[in-house]
Motif scaffolding. Sequence first.
Motif, PDB file in Angstrom:
ATOM      1  N   MET A   1       0.851  -1.178   0.000  1.00 52.73           N
ATOM      2  CA  MET A   1       0.000   0.000   0.000  1.00 52.73           C
ATOM      3  C   MET A   1       0.895   1.239   0.000  1.00 52.73           C
ATOM      4  SD  MET A   1      -3.107   1.077   2.535  1.00 52.73           S
ATOM      5  CE  MET A   1      -4.076  -0.344   2.147  1.00 52.73           C
ATOM      6  N   ASN A   2       0.510   2.224  -0.819  1.00 47.88           N
ATOM      7  CA  ASN A   2       1.299   3.448  -0.893  1.00 47.88           C
ATOM      8  C   ASN A   2       0.438   4.664  -0.563  1.00 47.88           C
ATOM      9  OD1 ASN A   2      -0.120   4.125  -3.307  1.00 47.88           O
ATOM     10  ND2 ASN A   2       1.289   2.863  -4.489  1.00 47.88           N
ATOM     11  N   ILE A   3       1.085   5.791  -0.413  1.00 54.08           N
ATOM     12  CA  ILE A   3       0.388   7.040  -0.063  1.00 54.08           C
ATOM     13  C   ILE A   3      -0.642   7.409  -1.123  1.00 54.08           C
ATOM     14  CG2 ILE A   3       0.758   9.522   0.261  1.00 54.08           C
ATOM     15  CD1 ILE A   3       1.680   8.105   2.653  1.00 54.08           C
ATOM     16  N   PHE A   4      -0.297   7.183  -2.395  1.00 53.66           N
ATOM     17  CA  PHE A   4      -1.211   7.484  -3.498  1.00 53.66           C
ATOM     18  C   PHE A   4      -2.519   6.708  -3.328  1.00 53.66           C
ATOM     19  CE2 PHE A   4      -2.220   6.872  -8.168  1.00 53.66           C
ATOM     20  CZ  PHE A   4      -2.609   8.193  -8.389  1.00 53.66           C
ATOM     21  N   LEU A   5      -2.436   5.438  -2.968  1.00 50.85           N
ATOM     22  CA  LEU A   5      -3.629   4.624  -2.772  1.00 50.85           C
ATOM     23  C   LEU A   5      -4.443   5.113  -1.577  1.00 50.85           C
ATOM     24  CD1 LEU A   5      -5.415   2.182  -3.403  1.00 50.85           C
ATOM     25  CD2 LEU A   5      -3.871   0.805  -1.993  1.00 50.85           C
ATOM     26  N   ILE A   6      -3.777   5.410  -0.479  1.00 48.93           N
ATOM     27  CA  ILE A   6      -4.493   5.879   0.717  1.00 48.93           C
ATOM     28  C   ILE A   6      -5.241   7.177   0.424  1.00 48.93           C
ATOM     29  CG2 ILE A   6      -4.182   6.755   3.067  1.00 48.93           C
ATOM     30  CD1 ILE A   6      -1.776   4.778   3.256  1.00 48.93           C
ATOM     31  N   ALA A   7      -4.588   8.115  -0.239  1.00 48.71           N
ATOM     32  CA  ALA A   7      -5.229   9.390  -0.573  1.00 48.71           C
ATOM     33  C   ALA A   7      -6.438   9.175  -1.476  1.00 48.71           C
ATOM     34  CB  ALA A   7      -4.222  10.321  -1.247  1.00 48.71           C
ATOM     35  N   ASN A   8      -6.307   8.274  -2.452  1.00 52.95           N
ATOM     36  CA  ASN A   8      -7.408   8.038  -3.376  1.00 52.95           C
ATOM     37  C   ASN A   8      -8.567   7.301  -2.723  1.00 52.95           C
ATOM     38  OD1 ASN A   8      -6.228   9.327  -5.614  1.00 52.95           O
ATOM     39  ND2 ASN A   8      -4.903   7.567  -5.888  1.00 52.95           N
ATOM     40  N   LEU A   9      -8.269   6.383  -1.813  1.00 51.65           N
ATOM     41  CA  LEU A   9      -9.347   5.707  -1.087  1.00 51.65           C
ATOM     42  C   LEU A   9     -10.112   6.684  -0.200  1.00 51.65           C
ATOM     43  CD1 LEU A   9      -7.640   2.323  -0.126  1.00 51.65           C
ATOM     44  CD2 LEU A   9      -9.447   2.694  -1.819  1.00 51.65           C
ATOM     45  N   LEU A  10      -9.395   7.605   0.440  1.00 46.15           N
ATOM     46  CA  LEU A  10     -10.074   8.617   1.252  1.00 46.15           C
ATOM     47  C   LEU A  10     -10.924   9.550   0.393  1.00 46.15           C
ATOM     48  CD1 LEU A  10      -7.245   9.506   3.801  1.00 46.15           C
ATOM     49  CD2 LEU A  10      -9.377   8.280   4.263  1.00 46.15           C
ATOM     50  N   THR A  11     -10.421   9.913  -0.786  1.00 43.71           N
ATOM     51  CA  THR A  11     -11.188  10.743  -1.711  1.00 43.71           C
ATOM     52  C   THR A  11     -12.447  10.012  -2.156  1.00 43.71           C
ATOM     53  OG1 THR A  11      -9.187  11.827  -2.499  1.00 43.71           O
ATOM     54  CG2 THR A  11     -11.112  11.939  -3.935  1.00 43.71           C
ATOM     55  N   SER A  12     -12.320   8.733  -2.485  1.00 44.08           N
ATOM     56  CA  SER A  12     -13.471   7.932  -2.914  1.00 44.08           C
ATOM     57  C   SER A  12     -14.508   7.826  -1.804  1.00 44.08           C
ATOM     58  CB  SER A  12     -13.034   6.520  -3.312  1.00 44.08           C
ATOM     59  OG  SER A  12     -12.172   6.557  -4.385  1.00 44.08           O
ATOM     60  N   ALA A  13     -14.036   7.542  -0.608  1.00 43.35           N
ATOM     61  CA  ALA A  13     -14.963   7.394   0.521  1.00 43.35           C
ATOM     62  C   ALA A  13     -15.714   8.692   0.798  1.00 43.35           C
ATOM     63  CB  ALA A  13     -14.195   6.941   1.766  1.00 43.35           C
ATOM     64  N   THR A  14     -15.002   9.801   0.765  1.00 46.79           N
ATOM     65  CA  THR A  14     -15.646  11.101   0.992  1.00 46.79           C
ATOM     66  C   THR A  14     -16.681  11.392  -0.085  1.00 46.79           C
ATOM     67  OG1 THR A  14     -13.630  11.907   2.039  1.00 46.79           O
ATOM     68  CG2 THR A  14     -15.221  13.562   1.325  1.00 46.79           C
ATOM     69  N   GLY A  15     -16.310  11.160  -1.339  1.00 44.37           N
ATOM     70  CA  GLY A  15     -17.254  11.378  -2.440  1.00 44.37           C
ATOM     71  C   GLY A  15     -18.491  10.511  -2.316  1.00 44.37           C
ATOM     72  N   LEU A  16     -18.311   9.243  -1.938  1.00 48.27           N
ATOM     73  CA  LEU A  16     -19.453   8.337  -1.796  1.00 48.27           C
ATOM     74  C   LEU A  16     -20.359   8.747  -0.643  1.00 48.27           C
ATOM     75  CD1 LEU A  16     -20.895   5.793  -2.776  1.00 48.27           C
ATOM     76  CD2 LEU A  16     -19.437   4.484  -1.207  1.00 48.27           C
ATOM     77  N   ILE A  17     -19.776   9.099   0.485  1.00 44.73           N
ATOM     78  CA  ILE A  17     -20.575   9.520   1.648  1.00 44.73           C
ATOM     79  C   ILE A  17     -21.387  10.768   1.316  1.00 44.73           C
ATOM     80  CG2 ILE A  17     -20.414  10.473   3.986  1.00 44.73           C
ATOM     81  CD1 ILE A  17     -17.986   8.521   4.367  1.00 44.73           C
ATOM     82  N   LEU A  18     -20.740  11.758   0.696  1.00 40.88           N
ATOM     83  CA  LEU A  18     -21.464  12.984   0.335  1.00 40.88           C
ATOM     84  C   LEU A  18     -22.538  12.719  -0.719  1.00 40.88           C
ATOM     85  CD1 LEU A  18     -18.534  15.546   0.334  1.00 40.88           C
ATOM     86  CD2 LEU A  18     -20.401  15.369   1.987  1.00 40.88           C
ATOM     87  N   THR A  19     -22.270  11.800  -1.644  1.00 41.07           N
ATOM     88  CA  THR A  19     -23.272  11.437  -2.652  1.00 41.07           C
ATOM     89  C   THR A  19     -24.503  10.848  -1.981  1.00 41.07           C
ATOM     90  OG1 THR A  19     -21.595  11.057  -4.335  1.00 41.07           O
ATOM     91  CG2 THR A  19     -23.721  10.008  -4.684  1.00 41.07           C
ATOM     92  N   ILE A  20     -24.301   9.943  -1.040  1.00 45.16           N
ATOM     93  CA  ILE A  20     -25.424   9.300  -0.346  1.00 45.16           C
ATOM     94  C   ILE A  20     -26.212  10.322   0.470  1.00 45.16           C
ATOM     95  CG2 ILE A  20     -26.019   7.630   1.458  1.00 45.16           C
ATOM     96  CD1 ILE A  20     -23.633   5.926   0.371  1.00 45.16           C
ATOM     97  N   ILE A  21     -25.496  11.188   1.192  1.00 44.61           N
ATOM     98  CA  ILE A  21     -26.181  12.220   1.991  1.00 44.61           C
ATOM     99  C   ILE A  21     -27.035  13.111   1.097  1.00 44.61           C
ATOM    100  CG2 ILE A  21     -25.807  14.328   3.354  1.00 44.61           C
ATOM    101  CD1 ILE A  21     -23.367  12.863   4.600  1.00 44.61           C
ATOM    102  N   LEU A  22     -26.478  13.558  -0.017  1.00 44.21           N
ATOM    103  CA  LEU A  22     -27.230  14.436  -0.913  1.00 44.21           C
ATOM    104  C   LEU A  22     -28.356  13.697  -1.629  1.00 44.21           C
ATOM    105  CD1 LEU A  22     -24.255  16.504  -2.238  1.00 44.21           C
ATOM    106  CD2 LEU A  22     -26.246  17.430  -1.047  1.00 44.21           C
ATOM    107  N   LEU A  23     -28.181  12.426  -1.884  1.00 43.23           N
ATOM    108  CA  LEU A  23     -29.246  11.629  -2.493  1.00 43.23           C
ATOM    109  C   LEU A  23     -30.433  11.507  -1.547  1.00 43.23           C
ATOM    110  CD1 LEU A  23     -30.105   9.891  -4.928  1.00 43.23           C
ATOM    111  CD2 LEU A  23     -29.050   7.945  -3.773  1.00 43.23           C
ATOM    112  N   VAL A  24     -30.146  11.314  -0.279  1.00 41.86           N
ATOM    113  CA  VAL A  24     -31.208  11.142   0.721  1.00 41.86           C
ATOM    114  C   VAL A  24     -31.866  12.471   1.084  1.00 41.86           C
ATOM    115  CG1 VAL A  24     -31.674  10.433   3.104  1.00 41.86           C
ATOM    116  CG2 VAL A  24     -30.181   9.039   1.662  1.00 41.86           C
ATOM    117  N   TYR A  25     -31.061  13.506   1.319  1.00 41.28           N
ATOM    118  CA  TYR A  25     -31.597  14.763   1.853  1.00 41.28           C
ATOM    119  C   TYR A  25     -31.729  15.896   0.826  1.00 41.28           C
ATOM    120  CZ  TYR A  25     -30.807  12.582   6.347  1.00 41.28           C
ATOM    121  OH  TYR A  25     -30.837  11.721   7.409  1.00 41.28           O
ATOM    122  N   GLY A  26     -31.130  15.755  -0.331  1.00 40.89           N
ATOM    123  CA  GLY A  26     -31.181  16.825  -1.319  1.00 40.89           C
ATOM    124  C   GLY A  26     -32.549  16.966  -1.949  1.00 40.89           C
ATOM    125  N   ARG A  27     -33.005  18.196  -2.081  1.00 40.58           N
ATOM    126  CA  ARG A  27     -34.334  18.451  -2.645  1.00 40.58           C
ATOM    127  C   ARG A  27     -34.317  19.360  -3.866  1.00 40.58           C
ATOM    128  NH1 ARG A  27     -35.454  14.451  -0.336  1.00 40.58           N
ATOM    129  NH2 ARG A  27     -36.245  14.336   1.756  1.00 40.58           N
TER     130      ARG A  27
END
Length: 144
Positions: A1-27
Amino acid sequence: MNIFLIANLLTSATGLILTIILLVYGRTTLHRLWMLLNLFVFIWGVGTSLVAVAPTTSKAWLGWKIACTGGLFLPPLFYHITNIFVGLKNKIILFLVYFQAFLFFLLVWFTKEGVILGNWQLLFNSFFYNRANFGYAFGTFNWV
């Protein structure tokens, strides 16, 4: 595992969490566009994560295609969101920026290796990076 992978996994997780929140609560339309922007951040993060673990250039090529899919639609979505914030209604320019992103999306996915992506360099003995060729540079600087 390298720093590039860790940074990208965190970016993916953040994007997915925000997508779900906006899907549920966005009007509003603005919420839906912001949800799409975060969805494409997630796609970009997944693609770059695949690049970080790709053992061969052919697998890196797939990862870069996925990453470009996410990255290509971020500027048009951001432009669209900004237009809503400031109240602009120029639909022609909005159409052109989405058309441009879709055109380069097609070029990335349906041209042979080396036209847009494919000038590989192993960086830090860790992952395959696409060095810019004319097609990639033209697609990138076309936004400027």
